[in-house]
Design a protein around this motif. Structure first.
Motif, PDB file in Angstrom:
ATOM      1  N   UNK A  60       0.809  -1.298  -0.018  1.00 33.73           N
ATOM      2  CA  UNK A  60       0.069  -0.050   0.011  1.00 33.73           C
ATOM      3  C   UNK A  60       0.928   1.377  -0.139  1.00 33.73           C
ATOM      4  N   UNK A  61       0.623   1.977  -0.983  1.00 39.61           N
ATOM      5  CA  UNK A  61       1.325   3.421  -1.051  1.00 39.61           C
ATOM      6  C   UNK A  61       0.398   4.642  -1.017  1.00 39.61           C
ATOM      7  N   UNK A  62       0.323   5.322   0.167  1.00 39.26           N
ATOM      8  CA  UNK A  62      -0.417   6.397   0.287  1.00 39.26           C
ATOM      9  C   UNK A  62       0.271   7.777   0.715  1.00 39.26           C
ATOM     10  N   UNK A  63       0.989   8.109  -0.400  1.00 36.28           N
ATOM     11  CA  UNK A  63       1.580   9.522  -0.371  1.00 36.28           C
ATOM     12  C   UNK A  63       0.675  10.504  -0.532  1.00 36.28           C
ATOM     13  N   UNK A  64       0.962  11.485   0.481  1.00 36.54           N
ATOM     14  CA  UNK A  64       0.237  12.782   0.343  1.00 36.54           C
ATOM     15  C   UNK A  64       0.928  13.781  -0.740  1.00 36.54           C
ATOM     16  N   UNK A  65       2.411  13.702  -0.626  1.00 37.36           N
ATOM     17  CA  UNK A  65       3.171  14.046  -1.482  1.00 37.36           C
ATOM     18  C   UNK A  65       4.363  13.539  -1.588  1.00 37.36           C
ATOM     19  N   UNK A  66       5.069  13.347  -2.887  1.00 32.57           N
ATOM     20  CA  UNK A  66       6.477  12.648  -2.980  1.00 32.57           C
ATOM     21  C   UNK A  66       7.194  13.430  -4.144  1.00 32.57           C
ATOM     22  N   UNK A  67       8.564  13.648  -3.576  1.00 33.68           N
ATOM     23  CA  UNK A  67       9.489  14.322  -4.745  1.00 33.68           C
ATOM     24  C   UNK A  67       9.847  13.250  -5.979  1.00 33.68           C
ATOM     25  N   UNK A  68      10.387  13.810  -6.969  1.00 35.32           N
ATOM     26  CA  UNK A  68      10.609  12.871  -8.044  1.00 35.32           C
ATOM     27  C   UNK A  68      11.791  11.885  -7.637  1.00 35.32           C
ATOM     28  N   UNK A  95      -2.262   1.926  -5.044  1.00 35.21           N
ATOM     29  CA  UNK A  95      -1.727   3.184  -4.871  1.00 35.21           C
ATOM     30  C   UNK A  95      -2.822   4.119  -4.899  1.00 35.21           C
ATOM     31  N   UNK A  96      -2.647   4.787  -3.766  1.00 38.37           N
ATOM     32  CA  UNK A  96      -3.536   5.978  -3.484  1.00 38.37           C
ATOM     33  C   UNK A  96      -3.410   7.191  -3.859  1.00 38.37           C
ATOM     34  N   UNK A  97      -4.215   7.876  -4.572  1.00 36.39           N
ATOM     35  CA  UNK A  97      -3.854   9.274  -5.063  1.00 36.39           C
ATOM     36  C   UNK A  97      -4.840  10.187  -5.125  1.00 36.39           C
ATOM     37  N   UNK A  98      -4.354  11.342  -4.774  1.00 38.17           N
ATOM     38  CA  UNK A  98      -5.548  12.541  -4.935  1.00 38.17           C
ATOM     39  C   UNK A  98      -6.195  12.627  -6.286  1.00 38.17           C
ATOM     40  N   UNK A  99      -7.597  12.678  -6.118  1.00 37.36           N
ATOM     41  CA  UNK A  99      -8.415  12.856  -7.436  1.00 37.36           C
ATOM     42  C   UNK A  99      -7.570  13.963  -8.503  1.00 37.36           C
ATOM     43  N   UNK A 100      -7.199  15.107  -7.809  1.00 38.14           N
ATOM     44  CA  UNK A 100      -6.657  15.961  -8.817  1.00 38.14           C
ATOM     45  C   UNK A 100      -5.392  15.931  -9.036  1.00 38.14           C
ATOM     46  N   UNK A 101      -4.613  14.700  -8.525  1.00 34.41           N
ATOM     47  CA  UNK A 101      -3.304  14.572  -8.984  1.00 34.41           C
ATOM     48  C   UNK A 101      -3.190  13.282 -10.059  1.00 34.41           C
ATOM     49  N   UNK A 102      -3.374  13.775 -11.150  1.00 33.16           N
ATOM     50  CA  UNK A 102      -3.329  12.848 -12.319  1.00 33.16           C
ATOM     51  C   UNK A 102      -2.027  12.273 -12.420  1.00 33.16           C
ATOM     52  N   UNK A 103      -0.887  13.230 -12.051  1.00 37.53           N
ATOM     53  CA  UNK A 103       0.253  12.853 -12.441  1.00 37.53           C
ATOM     54  C   UNK A 103       0.886  11.613 -11.699  1.00 37.53           C
ATOM     55  N   UNK A 104       0.383  11.712 -10.586  1.00 30.57           N
ATOM     56  CA  UNK A 104       0.753  10.374  -9.582  1.00 30.57           C
ATOM     57  C   UNK A 104       0.274   9.091  -9.824  1.00 30.57           C
ATOM     58  N   UNK A 121      -5.841   1.330  -8.277  1.00 30.98           N
ATOM     59  CA  UNK A 121      -5.858   2.627  -8.007  1.00 30.98           C
ATOM     60  C   UNK A 121      -7.066   3.086  -7.276  1.00 30.98           C
ATOM     61  N   UNK A 122      -6.664   3.887  -6.113  1.00 28.60           N
ATOM     62  CA  UNK A 122      -7.701   4.421  -5.124  1.00 28.60           C
ATOM     63  C   UNK A 122      -7.656   5.675  -4.957  1.00 28.60           C
ATOM     64  N   UNK A 123      -8.601   6.443  -5.653  1.00 26.49           N
ATOM     65  CA  UNK A 123      -8.581   7.935  -5.594  1.00 26.49           C
ATOM     66  C   UNK A 123      -9.315   8.419  -4.421  1.00 26.49           C
ATOM     67  N   UNK A 124      -8.663   9.561  -3.738  1.00 30.05           N
ATOM     68  CA  UNK A 124      -9.539  10.002  -2.538  1.00 30.05           C
ATOM     69  C   UNK A 124      -9.510  11.847  -2.854  1.00 30.05           C
TER      70      UNK A 124
END
Length: 124
Positions: A60-68, A95-104, A121-124
């Motif tokens: 499970x990967x639930x990053x709020x933010x991560x660098x390159x 892979x959890x990702x913010x709905x607005x963060x399509x790059x992730x 893929x799980x959007x939040x």
């Protein structure tokens, strides 16, 4: 195998790698000043785990933010974990990702395709 648990800081994620409890999770923010130093013990842990993995691994990967730079480290982790599948065991990456963060999401789709690993893929 001994569990590896790293508590989060302002710029590093919480990491839980516990084979006995079957918990494999990164959460929070990941932009450590020295990515290689932070992820080195994690990569070593996964190398050891891949030699005798559980029959089913849910990562499970639930990053709020991560660098390159973190992105490159995660790719290395997943590359090691792909050995789990090659040895006939199950692996799924959540892979959890913010709905607005399509790059992730795009980044994770690339990982899935490049390494031939099943992702959910799980959007939040």
């Amino acid at each position: 195998m001994e569990a590896l648990i790293i508590e989060p800081t302002l710029n590093t994620p919480k990491v839980i790698l516990d084979q006995e409890k079957n918990i494999f999770e990164f959460s929070g923010k990941s932009f450590p000043q020295n990515v290689q130093k932070f992820y080195h013990p994690i990569l070593e842990w996964f190398e050891e785990y891949s030699k005798n993995p559980n029959s089913k691994t849910d990562f499970v990967i639930k990053f709020d933010f991560h660098s390159s730079a973190t992105c490159k480290a995660i790719f290395q982790v997943l590359k090691i974990l792909s050995k789990v599948i090659q040895n006939g065991n199950e692996l799924t990456v959540y892979w959890h990702y913010e709905k607005m963060d399509e790059d992730s999401k795009t980044e994770a789709e690339y990982f899935a395709k490049k390494l031939n690993i099943p992702f959910k893929f799980i959007s939040y």
